[in-house]
Every structure is written in C-alpha cells, then in structure tokens.
Design a protein around this motif. Structure first.
Motif, PDB file in Angstrom:
ATOM      1  N   ASP A 259      43.465 -20.490  67.883  1.00 30.55           N
ATOM      2  CA  ASP A 259      42.876 -21.028  66.794  1.00 30.55           C
ATOM      3  C   ASP A 259      41.446 -20.731  66.533  1.00 30.55           C
ATOM      4  N   LEU A 260      40.839 -20.432  65.532  1.00 26.48           N
ATOM      5  CA  LEU A 260      39.567 -19.777  65.293  1.00 26.48           C
ATOM      6  C   LEU A 260      38.765 -21.148  65.239  1.00 26.48           C
TER       7      LEU A 260
ATOM      8  N   CYS B 125      42.505 -17.340  62.797  1.00 24.15           N
ATOM      9  CA  CYS B 125      42.738 -17.327  64.082  1.00 24.15           C
ATOM     10  C   CYS B 125      42.235 -16.022  64.640  1.00 24.15           C
ATOM     11  N   VAL B 126      42.266 -15.949  65.987  1.00 27.99           N
ATOM     12  CA  VAL B 126      41.413 -14.874  66.835  1.00 27.99           C
ATOM     13  C   VAL B 126      42.948 -14.156  67.503  1.00 27.99           C
TER      14      VAL B 126
ATOM     15  N   THR C 206      43.595 -14.733  56.916  1.00 30.76           N
ATOM     16  CA  THR C 206      44.498 -14.974  55.962  1.00 30.76           C
ATOM     17  C   THR C 206      46.117 -14.342  56.296  1.00 30.76           C
ATOM     18  N   GLU C 207      47.050 -15.049  55.751  1.00 27.60           N
ATOM     19  CA  GLU C 207      48.298 -14.526  56.186  1.00 27.60           C
ATOM     20  C   GLU C 207      48.647 -12.922  55.930  1.00 27.60           C
TER      21      GLU C 207
ATOM     22  N   VAL D 261      59.625 -12.476  70.207  1.00 23.96           N
ATOM     23  CA  VAL D 261      58.304 -13.173  70.762  1.00 23.96           C
ATOM     24  C   VAL D 261      57.343 -12.971  69.823  1.00 23.96           C
ATOM     25  N   ARG D 262      57.456 -13.942  68.786  1.00 21.00           N
ATOM     26  CA  ARG D 262      56.527 -13.668  67.723  1.00 21.00           C
ATOM     27  C   ARG D 262      56.185 -15.123  67.093  1.00 21.00           C
ATOM     28  N   THR D 263      54.732 -15.171  66.695  1.00 22.39           N
ATOM     29  CA  THR D 263      53.983 -16.209  66.303  1.00 22.39           C
ATOM     30  C   THR D 263      53.835 -16.359  64.897  1.00 22.39           C
ATOM     31  N   PRO D 264      54.388 -17.157  64.032  1.00 16.74           N
ATOM     32  CA  PRO D 264      53.980 -17.229  62.587  1.00 16.74           C
ATOM     33  C   PRO D 264      52.455 -17.458  62.483  1.00 16.74           C
TER      34      PRO D 264
END
Length: 448
Positions: A202-203, A161-162, A179-180, A153-156
């Motif tokens: 999303d921010l 983002c928040v 940043t990534e 359960v992972r989101t790239p």
C-alpha cells in the motif's frame, strides 16, 4: 597493492583472518586494526574492474563467481585456506545487501559468531518483514506477493501502491503506481524481464523519510544514529534532484529522533534481530504525523553512512560489524555528537560520454569535505529510465556550522563536480555534437 594468493596457505599473521564478502574498505580497515588479516572475497567482475579506493597492502583476495552463492564462497575459502580453514578463519562479515544471507549460512557452517539464517532472511525479505512487524503491532503498509506474468501468484490491483522486488535494494526496480491501468502495464513489462517475485505494498502518503543506523549486541541496541532524507527515497526514482542524507541528532529534532528510535527498537525486536549492524527506514505518514515502518537491512546504509556516522558520533559501524563477527563486545562511541552539521550528497553528471572527471585536490574549502568519492569512469553515462538511489557518479560527505550553511556547501560541491567534468552530448543531434566540439576544442586538445 593487493596480495593475491592463487592457492594460498592462509599464512601471513598470527591473529587469524576475517573474510570480508564484497568490496568494502571500511571493513577491511577495521579488520586490520584489530591485528587480523583481511581476506576480501569478490566476484570476477569486481576483481577485474578494481576499486576506486586502494586496498590496504596486507589485504588478501579470493576471487569467486558469485559472492551471494554459498557454494561459490565456501569453495573459494577452501581453496584459500585449505586444511587450515577452521583454524585460521575467525569471522565472516559483509556490508553487501545481497550477501547477508550468504554470510549467515557460512557462519552457521563454520560455527562462527554472527546472524543466523532465520534472522538474516527476515532482514532481507521485504514481505516477511512487513508481516512480522505488523503482527507485533508496529505500523507498516500492507504487503502482498506477486509474480509478474503468473496466473497462480497474482495480486489484483489493491489501489495506489508500490511495486518492488521482494529482496531488492537501493530502490532498484521500484515503482509507484496509482491506477489499475498503470499497474497492469507495469506487471506486463516486468513479466518480460523479472527474475524475482515482487511485493505490492500500500502506498503511504510520506511527508518525510527517516533512517536509524545502529548496532545491536545480545538483543539490545548499543548505539544508534538518526538521519533524514531531504526527500522521500521514492522521489529519486523519477526526479533528477540529488540524494541528500542529513544526520539529525543534535540538530533540534530531538523529539522526532526519540520517536524514530522507539519505533525502530520495536521493529527490530519483532524481527528477532539480536547481533549486528542495521539500517532501518521509517516513513513519516502525512495524515497521522507518526512513523510507519519502511524496511530494514542487516548492513550499513549507503551514501557514505558509515563515514557520516563516524564523523558525527565517533562510532564505527564497520568496527561494530567486525566485533560482532568475532564475538567481541562493541566499542563505545568516542564522545557525543560533533558540533557541526553533517550530510552526504550524491553527485551527478548528465547523459553523454564522460571525457574528463574532476580532480579531488582542486575543490575549494577542502576542510569541509570529509569524503569525496568519484565512482564514474570515462565513457558513456546513460542513466536508466527508472532511477534508483544508487544511480550517481560520485558522493560527498560535507559539514557546516548551520543547516543553511550545510545546504550551501553541498550545492558548492555539486557545482564544482559538474564544472570540473566534461561530458560530450553522445545522445544529442549531430549539430549539438559539432557545437560541443567547437566550444571545447581547446580543452579537448589539452586532454589529448
């Protein structure tokens, strides 16, 4: 004085009882004013810690391990009421964010009025909220689910983002990443301590953050009050500025208030929420100059929202919550908005050891201070690295005849709160501590 019943026969009044899950004096007061017995359910830590505001004399208490656990609360109610549980218990209510679904489950078990579990879950889960309102055409940030440390359960990284717990509260454990590299570092940090799935949203470029606090009955908004934060909530996770919440109705922002109410109504309809109080947050997007749904909860807002709405509008959100729990019609507001400008502000003390706290009776212009709540205790005050909107040492509700006067009055209260306190520099150098002792020798001697 709190009347504590170890076994309890549930007697003590003819009108029946209402269980208040979690410590909340406003709910207790409204229960008692309706001729019913308030029965407060709180956990062992809250019971031993006590409260900064005394409870009404007629309050009964049930102590359980965990007020968010249906089994724990059900067992506590059974111990207290015994065979008279279904006969004496007339309602169950809470303003505790983490007990909302608990109360929904309990009202279903007891067939009492109130929000049902399906509605309560949507009012708690940030990811499901976003999905529901977006499906109904209400603007909202895209949301994704992730479990820190999990490969399944992972989101790239989706871009700026928040990241926050899926069912958290008060901006706790909420961080903005741009940043990534920062995103991966945050997930790695959370993997060591996370106890919840997180949402990655999303921010939004927030110009302002607004709130709508109100009450619903039979699917219709019976009452609502619009407010505005001085700065977006996420700014409080890093900045040291105090939290200010202004009540906006009747202050010349009528068009914005109407727009906020319209978006809030569509969001609540999309979530299927029909009965109870709500605290809904809206983000004013800088690029579109329009509102985006933030999140919503089935309880009163923090930072003296109940008291501010009552002062401004003459409407008790706590009373509305109790009436919904009893299956009764909601009482109307007593008159229109008050002429004075109203706001709540948080009060803060620096890191260190608190050795003296203010005396509420010694503040100037007390007629403009409608509530002064000091939550701090003597001892070490060590704010976390990532702050939340609940990290404060006190709260004040103030009023004035103008916007400028309101800001000045809040600044005065914050200054007096700090001046009347004494905080030793526990985390400073030995030299700083010696200077502090020399500078405050007389004051410390008086305290001892």
């Amino acid at each position: 004085m709190v009347t504590h019943r170890n076994g309890g026969d549930g007697s003590g009044g003819d009108g029946g009882a209402v269980a208040v899950i979690g410590w909340d004096p406003s709910l207790v007061r409204e229960v008692a004013e309706r001729g019913l017995r308030p029965v407060m359910v709180r956990d062992v830590r809250a019971h031993l810690r006590g409260a900064s505001i005394a409870l009404r004399e007629e309050t009964e208490e049930i102590v359980v391990e965990d007020i968010t656990d249906v089994g724990d609360v059900w067992a506590g109610l059974t111990r207290h009421f015994g065979d008279r549980l279904h006969e004496d218990l007339r309602g169950i209510v809470t303003f505790d964010e983490f007990a909302v679904t608990t109360v929904a489950a309990l009202t279903s078990l007891t067939n009492l009025p109130g929000t049902r579990p399906g509605q309560a879950v949507l009012m708690r889960d940030k990811h499901l909220q976003k999905q529901a309102v977006r499906a109904a055409g209400v603007p909202a940030a895209a949301s994704r689910l992730t479990v820190p440390g999990s490969d399944l359960v992972r989101t790239p990284f989706p871009g700026p983002c928040v990241v926050k717990p899926v069912a958290g509260g008060g901006t706790a454990h909420t961080e903005v990443v741009r940043t990534e590299a920062a995103y991966e570092a945050l997930l790695e940090k959370l993997a060591a301590s996370a106890t919840s799935p997180f949402v990655v949203e999303d921010l939004v470029d927030v110009a302002q953050e607004w709130i709508v606090d109100g009450a619903m009955r039979d699917g219709a908004v019976v009452f609502s009050s619009v407010g505005r934060y001085a700065a977006p909530c996420l700014s409080y996770t890093t900045d040291t500025e105090p939290l200010h919440i202004y009540r906006a109705d009747g202050t010349g922002e009528d068009e914005r208030c109407a727009e906020a109410r319209a978006v809030a109504g569509k969001a609540l309809q999309a979530l299927g929420y029909t009965d109870g109080v709500f605290h809904l947050e809206l983000l004013l997007d800088r690029s579109s100059d329009s509102f985006v749904f933030g999140e919503v909860a089935a309880r009163v807002g923090g930072c003296l929202t109940q008291e501010a709405v009552l002062l401004r509008h003459g409407f008790s959100l706590a009373g509305a919550a109790v009436d919904v729990a009893l299956g009764r019609p909601l009482r109307p507001a007593e008159g229109g908005p008050d002429d004075r400008w109203v706001a709540a502000t948080s009060l803060h003390l620096p890191r260190g050891t608190i050795v003296k706290l203010p005396n509420p009776d010694r503040f100037t212009a007390p007629e403009d201070i409608h509530e002064l709540r000091i939550a701090a205790l003597l001892g070490v005050n060590d704010d976390p690295a990532v702050r939340a909107t609940t990290n404060w040492q006190g709260l004040a509700l103030v009023s004035a005849t103008s916007a400028a006067g309101l800001d000045a009055r809040m600044a005065d209260v914050r200054r007096e709160f700090a001046e009347q306190s004494l905080v030793a520099p526990t985390f400073g150098t030995g030299r700083r501590q010696r200077v502090f002792l020399a500078d405050h020798e007389d004051a410390l001697r008086r305290l001892l």
